[in-house]
Design a protein around this motif. Structure first.
Motif, PDB file in Angstrom:
ATOM      1  N   ILE A 317       0.908  -0.997   0.060  1.00 56.96           N
ATOM      2  CA  ILE A 317       0.047  -0.204  -0.168  1.00 56.96           C
ATOM      3  C   ILE A 317       0.909   1.318   0.047  1.00 56.96           C
ATOM      4  O   ILE A 317       1.757   1.407   0.822  1.00 56.96           O
ATOM      5  N   LYS A 319      -0.474   4.514  -0.088  1.00 57.66           N
ATOM      6  CA  LYS A 319      -0.980   5.736   0.547  1.00 57.66           C
ATOM      7  C   LYS A 319      -2.307   5.347   0.934  1.00 57.66           C
ATOM      8  O   LYS A 319      -2.804   4.216   0.343  1.00 57.66           O
ATOM      9  N   GLU A 320      -2.843   5.937   1.804  1.00 67.63           N
ATOM     10  CA  GLU A 320      -4.186   5.544   2.499  1.00 67.63           C
ATOM     11  C   GLU A 320      -4.779   6.654   3.201  1.00 67.63           C
ATOM     12  O   GLU A 320      -4.015   7.399   3.795  1.00 67.63           O
ATOM     13  N   ILE A 321      -5.925   6.811   3.133  1.00 68.94           N
ATOM     14  CA  ILE A 321      -6.532   7.934   3.943  1.00 68.94           C
ATOM     15  C   ILE A 321      -7.676   6.982   4.720  1.00 68.94           C
ATOM     16  O   ILE A 321      -8.375   6.437   4.130  1.00 68.94           O
ATOM     17  N   ASN A 322      -7.473   7.408   6.073  1.00 71.65           N
ATOM     18  CA  ASN A 322      -8.215   6.507   7.024  1.00 71.65           C
ATOM     19  C   ASN A 322      -9.413   7.253   7.713  1.00 71.65           C
ATOM     20  O   ASN A 322      -8.884   7.732   8.942  1.00 71.65           O
ATOM     21  N   ARG A 323     -10.395   7.674   7.337  1.00 68.88           N
ATOM     22  CA  ARG A 323     -11.181   8.424   7.905  1.00 68.88           C
ATOM     23  C   ARG A 323     -12.331   7.550   8.771  1.00 68.88           C
ATOM     24  O   ARG A 323     -12.502   6.392   8.193  1.00 68.88           O
ATOM     25  N   SER A 324     -12.511   7.559   9.879  1.00 69.16           N
ATOM     26  CA  SER A 324     -13.541   6.884  10.653  1.00 69.16           C
ATOM     27  C   SER A 324     -14.920   7.051  10.066  1.00 69.16           C
ATOM     28  O   SER A 324     -15.232   8.144   9.777  1.00 69.16           O
ATOM     29  N   VAL A 325     -15.573   6.007   9.843  1.00 68.12           N
ATOM     30  CA  VAL A 325     -16.976   5.991   9.437  1.00 68.12           C
ATOM     31  C   VAL A 325     -17.924   6.257  10.294  1.00 68.12           C
ATOM     32  O   VAL A 325     -19.076   6.354   9.968  1.00 68.12           O
TER      33      VAL A 325
END
Ligand code: UDP
Ligand code: MG
Length: 326
Positions: A317, A319-325
């Motif tokens: 991986i 890059k990653e955007i890890n927004r909490s849902v």
């Protein structure tokens, strides 16, 4: 990357290179000091039968940057590189041969290409080689085939021992068998596509003899085939075997049906016809059906095996955007 890591890990696979090691270690140290690099030098003794390991122990006692690993027996250059890659923790990893054919003076240039120009991998190119023609000619052929197969068109010399890598590359590729010849190809297939080349000085072997005989060409060719196959179909064997198998089986089935129906037609209409067993095409079609079934089975078995492969979901991986849902 943590600041405690060295800037450069130099990995040196070696097999019976006792004479070269002190000179090589000394030269590398000079280059590193001159350029103010923090470094580690990892010497992987691939089961040498001479006093190489003793020499490494002596060198390591004098210079704390030097680390050593010794294999129980000679497992091959790929295994040695694999171990070195596993141990390395520098931000840039540089491999070179132990026989002084590669010059440590190339280190700063290679380092710059990885650290500043952001290459994933830089391969040395021995433009002017000091090797016999029995080695240079086949090597030209190999390189051109490898370029075609891999699509890495900008490399002249895949098998050069002098290479530089970003640390992420060496931690994510698997070098086994004799695959050290194709590291750029493996890296590309894993997803490291910024691959560059740097012209490097090549020197004649100063001590000892080459460790690879004529079998290098046969093995090299077979490895190229397997690497092509594994990378194209390794994860989806059914696509190759299943397609071929189905095609052959269908061809055989319809052909045999045609023969059978035309025979029945002849019998019912009292037209004289040869026996099926006397028609060569009958046997060909039968064989086609059998081979088709076998191919299909081979694909199915390969598919079952790859399901159990622990590497089946290997991806990197970036890059990653890890927004909490929630
Ligand atoms: N080498 C190794 N294990 C082996 C054969 C070779 O670690 O089984 C090392 C060897 O000591 C050298 C490098 O791989 O440091 C390249 O080998 P060599 O110089 O014999 O290859 P050539 O330059 O002739 O292609
Ligand atoms: Mg050599």
């Amino acid at each position: 990357m943590s600041t405690t890591n060295p800037d450069i890990s130099v990995v040196i696979p070696l097999y019976n290179e006792e004479e070269s090691l002190p000179e090589l270690a000394e030269w590398i140290d000079q280059v590193m000091q001159k350029n103010h690099f923090r470094y580690e030098l990892i010497m992987v003794d691939d089961g040498s039968k001479d006093s190489s390991w003793k020499v490494i122990e002596t060198l390591a006692a004098k210079n704390s940057n030097i680390k050593g690993v010794k294999f129980k027996r000679n497992y091959g250059k790929s295994a040695a590189l694999h171990k070195g890659f596993e141990a390395a923790c520098g931000n840039v990893v540089i491999t070179m041969d132990a026989d002084l054919q590669d010059s440590p003076d190339e280190i700063p240039g290679l380092y710059k290409m990885i650290a500043e120009e952001k290459y994933d991998l830089v391969s040395g190119w021995k433009k002017k080689r000091h090797d016999p023609i029995s080695k240079t000619l086949p090597s030209k052929f190999f390189n051109s085939v490898t370029r075609k197969v891999s699509g890495i068109n900008n490399l002249h010399d895949f098998n050069c021992g002098l290479k530089a890598y970003h640390i992420n590359v060496v931690k994510n590729i698997e070098v086994y068998g004799e695959m050290h010849r194709y590291i750029p190809v493996i890296a590309k297939w894993v997803g490291f596509t910024k691959i560059g080349e740097k012209e490097v000085e090549h020197r004649a072997r100063k001590y000892g003899v080459t460790k690879f005989g004529l079998e290098r060409f046969v093995n090299g060719f077979l490895d190229l085939l397997s690497i092509t196959f594994v990378s194209r179909f390794g994860k989806k064997p059914m696509h190759l075997f299943g397609t071929l198998g189905t095609l052959m089986f269908t061809l055989g089935l319809f052909g045999a049906m045609y023969l059978g129906i035309s025979k029945i037609y002849c019998v019912y209409n009292d037209i004289p016809a040869t026996r099926l067993t006397q028609r060569p095409s009958f046997y060909l079609l039968l064989t086609s059906m059998i081979i088709g079934t076998q191919l299909f089975l081979a694909g199915f078995l390969a598919e079952m095996i790859s399901r159990n492969d622990k590497d089946r979901n290997r991806y990197i991986i970036e890059k990653e955007i890890n927004r909490s849902v929630h």
